[in-house]
Scaffold this motif. Structure first.
Motif, PDB file in Angstrom:
ATOM      1  N   ARG A 109       0.665  -1.242  -0.144  1.00  0.00           N
ATOM      2  CA  ARG A 109       0.039   0.036   0.003  1.00  0.00           C
ATOM      3  C   ARG A 109       0.723   1.146   0.063  1.00  0.00           C
ATOM      4  NH1 ARG A 109      -4.644   1.640  -2.073  1.00  0.00           N
ATOM      5  NH2 ARG A 109      -6.101   2.925  -0.693  1.00  0.00           N
ATOM      6  N   LEU A 110       0.647   2.123  -0.897  1.00  0.00           N
ATOM      7  CA  LEU A 110       1.433   3.433  -1.085  1.00  0.00           C
ATOM      8  C   LEU A 110       0.581   4.482  -1.191  1.00  0.00           C
ATOM      9  CD1 LEU A 110       4.025   5.165  -1.673  1.00  0.00           C
ATOM     10  CD2 LEU A 110       3.793   4.451  -4.175  1.00  0.00           C
ATOM     11  N   LEU A 111       0.445   5.534  -0.483  1.00  0.00           N
ATOM     12  CA  LEU A 111      -0.276   6.867  -0.532  1.00  0.00           C
ATOM     13  C   LEU A 111       0.654   7.735  -0.801  1.00  0.00           C
ATOM     14  CD1 LEU A 111      -3.091   6.230   0.462  1.00  0.00           C
ATOM     15  CD2 LEU A 111      -1.564   4.751   1.478  1.00  0.00           C
ATOM     16  N   VAL A 112       0.341   8.800  -1.685  1.00  0.00           N
ATOM     17  CA  VAL A 112       1.143   9.810  -2.182  1.00  0.00           C
ATOM     18  C   VAL A 112       0.154  11.175  -2.148  1.00  0.00           C
ATOM     19  CG1 VAL A 112       2.434  10.567  -4.220  1.00  0.00           C
ATOM     20  CG2 VAL A 112       2.015   8.425  -4.104  1.00  0.00           C
ATOM     21  N   VAL A 113       0.796  12.333  -1.805  1.00  0.00           N
ATOM     22  CA  VAL A 113       0.363  13.407  -1.804  1.00  0.00           C
ATOM     23  C   VAL A 113       0.060  14.117  -3.105  1.00  0.00           C
ATOM     24  CG1 VAL A 113       0.180  15.945  -0.762  1.00  0.00           C
ATOM     25  CG2 VAL A 113       0.931  14.042   0.724  1.00  0.00           C
ATOM     26  N   GLY A 114      -0.712  14.323  -3.774  1.00  0.00           N
ATOM     27  CA  GLY A 114      -1.015  14.972  -5.035  1.00  0.00           C
ATOM     28  C   GLY A 114      -0.950  16.603  -5.219  1.00  0.00           C
ATOM     29  N   LEU A 115      -1.021  16.864  -6.331  1.00  0.00           N
ATOM     30  CA  LEU A 115      -1.026  18.454  -6.709  1.00  0.00           C
ATOM     31  C   LEU A 115      -2.255  18.912  -7.429  1.00  0.00           C
ATOM     32  CD1 LEU A 115       0.757  21.031  -6.256  1.00  0.00           C
ATOM     33  CD2 LEU A 115       1.687  20.540  -8.436  1.00  0.00           C
ATOM     34  N   PHE A 116      -3.199  19.835  -6.783  1.00  0.00           N
ATOM     35  CA  PHE A 116      -4.185  20.187  -7.471  1.00  0.00           C
ATOM     36  C   PHE A 116      -3.972  20.851  -8.805  1.00  0.00           C
ATOM     37  CE2 PHE A 116      -2.718  24.426  -6.696  1.00  0.00           C
ATOM     38  CZ  PHE A 116      -3.390  25.197  -7.531  1.00  0.00           C
ATOM     39  N   ALA A 117      -2.837  21.272  -9.391  1.00  0.00           N
ATOM     40  CA  ALA A 117      -2.348  21.951 -10.617  1.00  0.00           C
ATOM     41  C   ALA A 117      -2.875  20.776 -11.789  1.00  0.00           C
ATOM     42  CB  ALA A 117      -0.992  22.263 -10.580  1.00  0.00           C
ATOM     43  N   ASN A 118      -2.703  19.590 -11.746  1.00  0.00           N
ATOM     44  CA  ASN A 118      -3.109  18.525 -12.571  1.00  0.00           C
ATOM     45  C   ASN A 118      -4.525  18.114 -12.519  1.00  0.00           C
ATOM     46  OD1 ASN A 118      -2.590  16.287 -10.853  1.00  0.00           O
ATOM     47  ND2 ASN A 118      -0.302  16.493 -11.346  1.00  0.00           N
ATOM     48  N   LEU A 119      -5.202  18.623 -11.871  1.00  0.00           N
ATOM     49  CA  LEU A 119      -6.752  18.212 -11.712  1.00  0.00           C
ATOM     50  C   LEU A 119      -7.207  19.186 -12.893  1.00  0.00           C
ATOM     51  CD1 LEU A 119      -7.723  18.562  -8.060  1.00  0.00           C
ATOM     52  CD2 LEU A 119      -7.442  16.344  -9.543  1.00  0.00           C
ATOM     53  N   GLN A 120      -8.397  18.450 -13.538  1.00  0.00           N
ATOM     54  CA  GLN A 120      -8.972  19.209 -14.544  1.00  0.00           C
ATOM     55  C   GLN A 120      -9.853  20.516 -14.363  1.00  0.00           C
ATOM     56  OE1 GLN A 120     -11.270  16.662 -16.907  1.00  0.00           O
ATOM     57  NE2 GLN A 120      -9.553  15.532 -17.740  1.00  0.00           N
ATOM     58  N   GLY A 121      -9.829  21.673 -14.945  1.00  0.00           N
ATOM     59  CA  GLY A 121     -10.588  22.819 -14.609  1.00  0.00           C
ATOM     60  C   GLY A 121     -11.916  22.774 -15.507  1.00  0.00           C
ATOM     61  N   PRO A 122     -12.588  23.769 -15.249  1.00  0.00           N
ATOM     62  CA  PRO A 122     -14.200  23.897 -15.717  1.00  0.00           C
ATOM     63  C   PRO A 122     -14.081  23.522 -17.402  1.00  0.00           C
ATOM     64  CG  PRO A 122     -13.860  25.708 -14.317  1.00  0.00           C
ATOM     65  CD  PRO A 122     -12.339  24.896 -14.439  1.00  0.00           C
ATOM     66  N   ASP A 123     -12.734  24.138 -17.880  1.00  0.00           N
ATOM     67  CA  ASP A 123     -12.847  23.951 -19.411  1.00  0.00           C
ATOM     68  C   ASP A 123     -12.290  22.662 -19.848  1.00  0.00           C
ATOM     69  OD1 ASP A 123     -10.143  24.049 -18.627  1.00  0.00           O
ATOM     70  OD2 ASP A 123      -9.774  25.890 -19.875  1.00  0.00           O
ATOM     71  N   GLY A 124     -11.905  21.609 -18.990  1.00  0.00           N
ATOM     72  CA  GLY A 124     -11.559  20.384 -19.292  1.00  0.00           C
ATOM     73  C   GLY A 124      -9.980  20.339 -19.275  1.00  0.00           C
ATOM     74  N   ARG A 125      -9.380  21.273 -19.375  1.00  0.00           N
ATOM     75  CA  ARG A 125      -7.841  21.410 -19.446  1.00  0.00           C
ATOM     76  C   ARG A 125      -7.244  21.245 -17.798  1.00  0.00           C
ATOM     77  NH1 ARG A 125      -5.506  26.720 -21.733  1.00  0.00           N
ATOM     78  NH2 ARG A 125      -7.243  27.613 -20.391  1.00  0.00           N
ATOM     79  N   PRO A 126      -6.035  20.597 -17.885  1.00  0.00           N
ATOM     80  CA  PRO A 126      -5.409  20.670 -16.595  1.00  0.00           C
ATOM     81  C   PRO A 126      -5.359  22.402 -15.943  1.00  0.00           C
ATOM     82  CG  PRO A 126      -4.064  19.443 -17.880  1.00  0.00           C
ATOM     83  CD  PRO A 126      -5.289  19.923 -18.766  1.00  0.00           C
ATOM     84  N   VAL A 127      -5.648  22.465 -14.641  1.00  0.00           N
ATOM     85  CA  VAL A 127      -5.670  23.818 -14.147  1.00  0.00           C
ATOM     86  C   VAL A 127      -4.103  24.432 -14.575  1.00  0.00           C
ATOM     87  CG1 VAL A 127      -5.332  25.057 -11.786  1.00  0.00           C
ATOM     88  CG2 VAL A 127      -7.058  23.172 -12.356  1.00  0.00           C
ATOM     89  N   MET A 128      -3.174  23.639 -14.485  1.00  0.00           N
ATOM     90  CA  MET A 128      -1.838  24.148 -14.747  1.00  0.00           C
ATOM     91  C   MET A 128      -1.649  24.824 -16.119  1.00  0.00           C
ATOM     92  SD  MET A 128       0.189  20.515 -15.022  1.00  0.00           S
ATOM     93  CE  MET A 128       1.857  21.221 -15.964  1.00  0.00           C
ATOM     94  N   ASP A 129      -2.632  24.491 -17.110  1.00  0.00           N
ATOM     95  CA  ASP A 129      -2.618  25.030 -18.490  1.00  0.00           C
ATOM     96  C   ASP A 129      -3.316  26.217 -18.490  1.00  0.00           C
ATOM     97  OD1 ASP A 129      -0.800  22.925 -19.185  1.00  0.00           O
ATOM     98  OD2 ASP A 129      -2.502  21.655 -20.166  1.00  0.00           O
ATOM     99  N   ASP A 130      -3.896  26.639 -17.460  1.00  0.00           N
ATOM    100  CA  ASP A 130      -4.723  27.770 -17.447  1.00  0.00           C
ATOM    101  C   ASP A 130      -4.025  29.090 -16.933  1.00  0.00           C
ATOM    102  OD1 ASP A 130      -6.424  29.802 -17.295  1.00  0.00           O
ATOM    103  OD2 ASP A 130      -8.041  29.064 -16.184  1.00  0.00           O
ATOM    104  N   PRO A 131      -3.163  29.982 -17.631  1.00  0.00           N
ATOM    105  CA  PRO A 131      -2.609  30.776 -16.875  1.00  0.00           C
ATOM    106  C   PRO A 131      -3.342  31.842 -15.981  1.00  0.00           C
ATOM    107  CG  PRO A 131      -2.663  31.490 -19.244  1.00  0.00           C
ATOM    108  CD  PRO A 131      -3.031  30.082 -19.050  1.00  0.00           C
ATOM    109  N   ALA A 132      -4.451  31.986 -16.117  1.00  0.00           N
ATOM    110  CA  ALA A 132      -5.460  32.571 -15.317  1.00  0.00           C
ATOM    111  C   ALA A 132      -5.559  32.113 -13.808  1.00  0.00           C
ATOM    112  CB  ALA A 132      -6.653  32.919 -16.031  1.00  0.00           C
ATOM    113  N   ALA A 133      -5.253  30.703 -13.945  1.00  0.00           N
ATOM    114  CA  ALA A 133      -5.716  29.912 -12.832  1.00  0.00           C
ATOM    115  C   ALA A 133      -4.543  29.482 -12.105  1.00  0.00           C
ATOM    116  CB  ALA A 133      -6.874  29.020 -13.053  1.00  0.00           C
ATOM    117  N   PHE A 134      -3.538  29.335 -12.660  1.00  0.00           N
ATOM    118  CA  PHE A 134      -2.270  28.771 -12.114  1.00  0.00           C
ATOM    119  C   PHE A 134      -1.043  29.781 -12.633  1.00  0.00           C
ATOM    120  CE2 PHE A 134       1.068  25.726 -11.804  1.00  0.00           C
ATOM    121  CZ  PHE A 134       0.850  25.261 -10.387  1.00  0.00           C
ATOM    122  N   PRO A 135      -0.107  30.132 -11.615  1.00  0.00           N
ATOM    123  CA  PRO A 135       0.889  30.939 -11.907  1.00  0.00           C
ATOM    124  C   PRO A 135       1.575  30.221 -12.833  1.00  0.00           C
ATOM    125  CG  PRO A 135       0.643  31.144  -9.719  1.00  0.00           C
ATOM    126  CD  PRO A 135      -0.368  30.013 -10.051  1.00  0.00           C
TER     127      PRO A 135
END
Length: 221
Positions: A109-135
């Motif tokens: 069993r392995l548990l890993v802390v993730g990063l919200f930036a690669n979740l999908q935003g409302p437009d279906g793109r990863p949050v990290m690909d939206d400069p308005a939402a992610f620095p």
């Protein structure tokens, strides 16, 4: 009672997971790169081991005899640190080392802390690909984190891994409520947030009663 190894036990997430695990009666082994910087962990009676989450040769001897491993290591603490020393393969190396080391030592069993930036935003793109939402200046770190997730997904392994991804608002000063929601690949709507303590609750819940397997989930309140 389970025996749990926490890589990155000296960080915010690692300390929260360690506290939650100990409060529930689990045995914890804390793994840090420099034990001398974390003498307070040993002072609390926690076994402290020097280790590197990317060291495939060393991991089996660290994790053997435990039931679960938590990866809460981050090589990046904020934009002010810069990226001169950021290894873009860090999370890939960690995934490879952990999957190999856990399989070799019989820990499943392995548990890993993730990063919200690669979740999908409302437009279906990863949050990290939206400069308005992610620095944009933090994108190299997000890309490195995403590469680690991709490696976990791509590897054929006996290890039952799970990445738990908190929202952007992950608060150190918020109290433990013991409550959280679980989502999938889409970022939870604003103003979703989570305390480190409740992220730890979700982590230990998944160790005590595994509900999600070889996938990534979002965790928020």
């Amino acid at each position: 009672m389970s025996r749990i190894v926490i890589f990155g036990a000296g960080g915010r997430a690692g300390r929260a997971v360690m506290a939650e695990a100990r409060d529930r009666g689990h045995h914890v082994t804390a793994v840090v790169r420099d034990p001398g910087r974390h003498r307070d962990l040993a002072a609390e009676g926690v076994p402290v081991v020097r280790g590197d989450v990317t060291d495939a040769a060393r991991i089996p001897s660290i994790v053997r005899g435990h039931e679960a491993v938590v990866h809460a290591v981050t090589p990046f603490s904020g934009p002010e640190q810069g990226f001169a020393d950021l290894d873009p393969e860090f999370f890939v190396k960690a995934a490879d080392a952990l999957l190999h080391g856990l399989a070799e030592s019989g820990v499943h069993r392995l548990l890993v802390v993730g990063l919200f930036a690669n979740l999908q935003g409302p437009d279906g793109r990863p949050v990290m690909d939206d400069p308005a939402a992610f620095p944009p200046e933090i994108r190299p770190y997000a890309a490195a984190h995403t590469a680690g997730l991709d490696r976990l997904r791509a590897r054929d392994s006996v290890v039952d891994w799970l990445m738990l991804t908190p929202p952007a608002l992950l608060r150190l000063d918020s109290p433990r409520t013991g409550r959280y929601q679980v989502g999938g690949e889409t970022a939870p709507p604003a103003p979703a947030q989570l305390s480190y303590a409740d992220l730890a609750v979700a982590m230990i819940d998944e160790i005590e009663t595994p509900r999600h397997h070889r996938t990534r989930i979002s965790v928020f309140s």
